[in-house]
Design a protein around this motif. Structure first.
Motif, short mmCIF file in Angstrom:
data_model
loop_
_atom_site.label_atom_id
_atom_site.label_comp_id
_atom_site.label_asym_id
_atom_site.label_seq_id
_atom_site.Cartn_x
_atom_site.Cartn_y
_atom_site.Cartn_z
N ILE A 184 1.00 -1.16 -0.07
CA ILE A 184 -0.10 0.06 0.01
C ILE A 184 0.67 1.15 -0.03
N THR A 185 1.87 1.32 0.76
CA THR A 185 2.76 2.56 0.89
C THR A 185 3.53 2.73 -0.55
N ALA A 186 4.04 1.65 -0.96
CA ALA A 186 4.49 1.80 -2.39
C ALA A 186 3.92 2.36 -3.30
N ALA A 187 2.44 1.91 -3.38
CA ALA A 187 1.61 2.44 -4.23
C ALA A 187 1.35 3.89 -4.14
N ALA A 188 1.01 4.27 -2.72
CA ALA A 188 1.02 5.82 -2.67
C ALA A 188 2.10 6.50 -2.93
N ILE A 189 3.39 6.11 -2.77
CA ILE A 189 4.61 6.62 -3.16
C ILE A 189 4.67 6.75 -4.88
N GLU A 190 4.25 5.71 -5.50
CA GLU A 190 4.13 6.01 -6.96
C GLU A 190 3.05 7.00 -7.40
N ILE A 191 2.02 7.05 -6.69
CA ILE A 191 1.07 8.26 -7.11
C ILE A 191 1.74 9.48 -6.81
N ALA A 192 2.07 9.82 -5.60
CA ALA A 192 2.82 10.99 -5.33
C ALA A 192 4.08 11.38 -6.22
N ASP A 193 4.92 10.42 -6.53
CA ASP A 193 5.90 10.84 -7.58
C ASP A 193 5.33 11.30 -8.83
N ALA A 194 4.28 10.56 -9.25
CA ALA A 194 3.77 10.83 -10.57
C ALA A 194 2.79 12.11 -10.67
N ASP A 195 1.89 12.36 -9.59
CA ASP A 195 1.06 13.25 -9.54
C ASP A 195 0.94 14.30 -8.66
N GLY A 196 1.81 14.24 -7.72
CA GLY A 196 2.05 15.10 -6.60
C GLY A 196 1.13 14.49 -5.27
N LEU A 197 1.47 15.21 -4.24
CA LEU A 197 0.65 14.80 -3.17
C LEU A 197 -0.78 15.06 -3.33
N ALA A 198 -1.11 15.99 -3.94
CA ALA A 198 -2.59 16.16 -4.28
C ALA A 198 -3.26 14.91 -4.97
N GLY A 199 -2.61 13.63 -5.48
CA GLY A 199 -2.92 12.79 -6.14
C GLY A 199 -3.38 11.62 -5.25
N VAL A 200 -2.71 11.92 -3.99
CA VAL A 200 -2.88 10.64 -3.20
C VAL A 200 -4.02 11.13 -2.37
N SER A 201 -4.92 9.73 -2.41
CA SER A 201 -6.24 9.62 -1.40
C SER A 201 -6.43 8.12 -1.23
N MET A 202 -7.28 8.00 -0.19
CA MET A 202 -7.43 6.53 0.28
C MET A 202 -8.09 6.00 -1.13
N SER A 203 -8.90 6.82 -1.90
CA SER A 203 -9.52 6.07 -3.03
C SER A 203 -8.62 5.97 -4.31
N SER A 204 -7.69 6.93 -4.40
CA SER A 204 -6.73 6.63 -5.39
C SER A 204 -5.59 5.49 -5.16
N VAL A 205 -5.29 5.51 -3.79
CA VAL A 205 -4.41 4.21 -3.52
C VAL A 205 -5.18 2.89 -3.60
N ALA A 206 -6.40 2.85 -3.13
CA ALA A 206 -7.16 1.76 -3.16
C ALA A 206 -7.30 1.23 -4.71
N SER A 207 -7.68 2.14 -5.41
CA SER A 207 -7.82 1.50 -7.00
C SER A 207 -6.34 1.04 -7.62
N ARG A 208 -5.47 1.42 -7.08
CA ARG A 208 -4.00 1.36 -7.46
C ARG A 208 -3.51 -0.08 -7.00
N VAL A 209 -4.00 -0.33 -5.55
CA VAL A 209 -3.79 -1.88 -5.24
C VAL A 209 -5.08 -2.75 -5.59
N GLY A 210 -6.14 -2.13 -6.45
CA GLY A 210 -7.15 -3.23 -6.55
C GLY A 210 -8.08 -3.60 -5.55
N VAL A 211 -8.55 -2.65 -4.76
CA VAL A 211 -9.39 -2.89 -3.69
C VAL A 211 -10.12 -1.87 -3.60
N ALA A 212 -11.50 -1.96 -2.82
CA ALA A 212 -12.36 -0.94 -2.71
C ALA A 212 -11.71 0.20 -1.51
#
Length: 257
Positions: free
Chosen positions: A32-60
């Motif tokens: 989960i942490t690795a997925a959140a870091i990938e999102i932040a690296d690509a989209d900035g901290l504004a792109g990190v949310s519980m829903s965006s991370v959940a989508s990245r790892v394939g869960v609700a």
């Protein structure tokens, strides 16, 4: 008596009890942490949310709360998870090691600039960042500094790494909070100030800026600028070590402020 750890720290340190019944968890905190870091690296901290991370790892998104209590907890995990293993101090003089240690911390922040928004004043809590602190203390073994002084040395160097990274990042990406000023780098900043400073009120600063002190080759971007400030800190640490060793040429302890 050992203090009870809050749930966030129990998760970070792997201290949560393992359930004996029920299905095995599909995810783990590292994933989960690795997925959140990938999102932040690509989209900035504004792109990190519980829903965006959940989508990245394939869960609700609701399922993510089984592993992460809140977005604030997730940010704490990210600050720790983005840190690689520190270099080992064996075989290096303390000064050489701490110079490398500080530069690598600066480089981590420049590679993951979103850290500037959440790591400014946060003390280390996770296993990775505390490993960096441990190695800094180990490098200072035998210097004569007490443990409190060693921690203060590490804190001062970490603070310098963060501050320099923030200045370097702003100088290369612009100053969004001052969009209406046209400041896009250190040179623009220097030119702007040179035009508004009264030489009678600000004689030293005005003269320095008019002479190009924040020109294109300076302004917190070059490694030479970083090393200049770092050497000032390391020189002070070296002098403190000499005082603790009783070197008469190192001067007396400064008066308490």
């Amino acid at each position: 008596m050992e203090r009870d750890l809050p749930p966030m720290l129990r998760r970070m340190w792997g201290r949560e009890p393992v359930p004996r019944r029920g299905p095995r968890p599909r995810l783990d905190l590292a994933t989960i942490t690795a997925a959140a870091i990938e999102i932040a690296d690509a989209d900035g901290l504004a792109g990190v949310s519980m829903s965006s991370v959940a989508s990245r790892v394939g869960v609700a998104a609701t399922a993510l709360y089984r592993y992460v209590g809140s977005k604030e907890d997730l940010l704490t995990f990210m600050v720790d998870g983005v840190a690689p293993a520190p270099p080992e101090p064996e075989g290096r003089p303390w000064r050489d090691y701490l110079a490398l240690w500080t530069k690598l911390q600066r480089d981590i922040v420049l590679q993951h600039s979103w850290l500037l928004s959440i790591a400014k004043y946060a003390p280390p809590l996770g296993p990775r960042r505390l490993l960096w602190l441990d190695r800094a203390l180990a490098a200072l073994a035998g210097t004569g500094l007490d443990d409190g002084e060693k921690i203060n040395v590490a804190s001062a160097l970490t603070g310098y790494a963060l501050t320099d990274a923030a200045l370097a990042h702003a100088a290369t990406t612009g100053y969004p909070e001052h969009d209406d000023t046209g400041i896009e780098g250190a040179a623009d900043y220097g030119e702007l100030l040179a035009g508004v400073l009264d030489p009678e009120t600000y004689p030293a600063l005005s003269a320095a800026l008019r002479a190009g002190a924040l020109g294109e080759t300076t302004g917190w971007v070059d490694d030479d600028d970083f090393r200049f400030g770092l050497d000032l800190l390391l020189d002070g640490i070296e002098r403190l070590i000499a005082r603790r060793a009783g070197d008469p040429g190192a001067g007396e302890d400064d008066e308490e402020i």
